[in-house]
Design an enzyme around this catalytic site. Structure first.
Site, mmCIF file in Angstrom:
data_model
loop_
_atom_site.group_PDB
_atom_site.id
_atom_site.type_symbol
_atom_site.label_atom_id
_atom_site.label_comp_id
_atom_site.label_asym_id
_atom_site.label_seq_id
_atom_site.Cartn_x
_atom_site.Cartn_y
_atom_site.Cartn_z
ATOM 1 N N HIS A 51 0.849 -1.186 0.000
ATOM 2 C CA HIS A 51 0.000 0.000 0.000
ATOM 3 C C HIS A 51 0.889 1.242 0.000
ATOM 4 C CE1 HIS A 51 0.469 -0.755 4.479
ATOM 5 N NE2 HIS A 51 0.930 0.477 4.351
HETATM 6 P P1 TYD Z 1 -1.887 -3.963 7.865
HETATM 7 O O1 TYD Z 1 -2.008 -2.529 7.504
HETATM 8 O O2 TYD Z 1 -2.534 -4.967 6.971
HETATM 9 O O3 TYD Z 1 -0.364 -4.349 8.061
HETATM 10 P P2 TYD Z 1 0.819 -4.349 6.944
HETATM 11 O O4 TYD Z 1 0.705 -3.066 6.217
HETATM 12 O O5 TYD Z 1 2.061 -4.489 7.744
HETATM 13 O O6 TYD Z 1 0.670 -5.513 6.057
HETATM 14 O O7 TYD Z 1 -2.440 -4.121 9.337
HETATM 15 C C1 TYD Z 1 -2.738 -5.396 9.913
HETATM 16 C C2 TYD Z 1 -3.868 -5.221 10.908
HETATM 17 O O8 TYD Z 1 -3.465 -4.383 11.991
HETATM 18 C C3 TYD Z 1 -5.095 -4.578 10.305
HETATM 19 O O9 TYD Z 1 -6.231 -5.223 10.849
HETATM 20 C C4 TYD Z 1 -5.053 -3.147 10.797
HETATM 21 C C5 TYD Z 1 -4.341 -3.268 12.113
HETATM 22 N N1 TYD Z 1 -3.541 -2.105 12.498
HETATM 23 C C6 TYD Z 1 -3.912 -1.323 13.581
HETATM 24 O O10 TYD Z 1 -4.943 -1.574 14.234
HETATM 25 N N2 TYD Z 1 -3.123 -0.279 13.960
HETATM 26 C C7 TYD Z 1 -1.990 0.042 13.282
HETATM 27 O O11 TYD Z 1 -1.287 1.014 13.666
HETATM 28 C C8 TYD Z 1 -1.616 -0.745 12.131
HETATM 29 C C9 TYD Z 1 -0.376 -0.443 11.336
HETATM 30 C C10 TYD Z 1 -2.420 -1.817 11.782
#
Ligand code: TYD
Length: 142
Positions: A51
């Site tokens: 992303h």
């Molecule tokens: P995600 O954005 O998919 O992680 P990455 O970009 O590392 O692949 O986030 C995974 C899960 O964690 C999703 O359900 C959202 C949650 N999350 C939070 O609640 N707070 C945060 O600060 C972050 C980064 C993710």
């Protein structure tokens, strides 16, 4: 510069007792840290990220192990290997990023300029390129 991406050397103090790595506001002049989170236990075949953020700025630090970060800033792509806890990666606004090839022991610390906000995410690569192109057009008319 608040945009783009670049490696950032973190001041490290090494002596016979071990290594102390400092992350303070001289390391993150582009933003004040409002959130930190850790990514660990990522299976080697998994990809994190995939992303871009419209406004968020981040520094990714490999606290342990190693992983790669592929970036696309709308103009060019690059790939960074993060394998030294004394070197982090700054990711500015509007940088598509994919983290992969995590070693089994990899631990990533992410420092971010703002709280978690799903509305700041662009989760589709072609939408990212569209929004990037629209920004360039807008800037040309300012
Ligand atoms: P995600 O954005 O998919 O992680 P990455 O970009 O590392 O692949 O986030 C995974 C899960 O964690 C999703 O359900 C959202 C949650 N999350 C939070 O609640 N707070 C945060 O600060 C972050 C980064 C993710």
């Amino acid at each position: 510069m608040a945009n783009g991406h670049r490696l950032v050397t973190l001041p490290s103090h090494v002596d016979e007792r071990g290594t102390l790595v400092v992350i303070d506001d001289t390391v993150t002049p582009d933003f004040e840290v409002r959130r930190a989170y850790v990514i660990r236990g990522v299976p080697g075949a998994e990809v994190r990220g995939a992303h871009a953020h419209r406004e968020l700025r981040q520094i990714v630090v490999p606290l342990a192990g190693s992983f790669t970060v592929s970036v696309d800033d709308g103009e060019q792509t690059a790939e960074y290997l993060l394998a030294d806890s004394g070197v982090g990666l700054f990711l500015g606004r509007m940088v598509w990023r994919e983290l992969r090839a995590f070693s089994e022991d990899a631990v990533a610390l992410v420092l971010a300029s703002d709280r978690y906000n799903p509305d700041d995410y662009i989760n589709d690569l072609s939408q990212f390129h569209d929004e990037y192109a629209a920004q360039i057009v807008t800037m040309a008319f300012l």
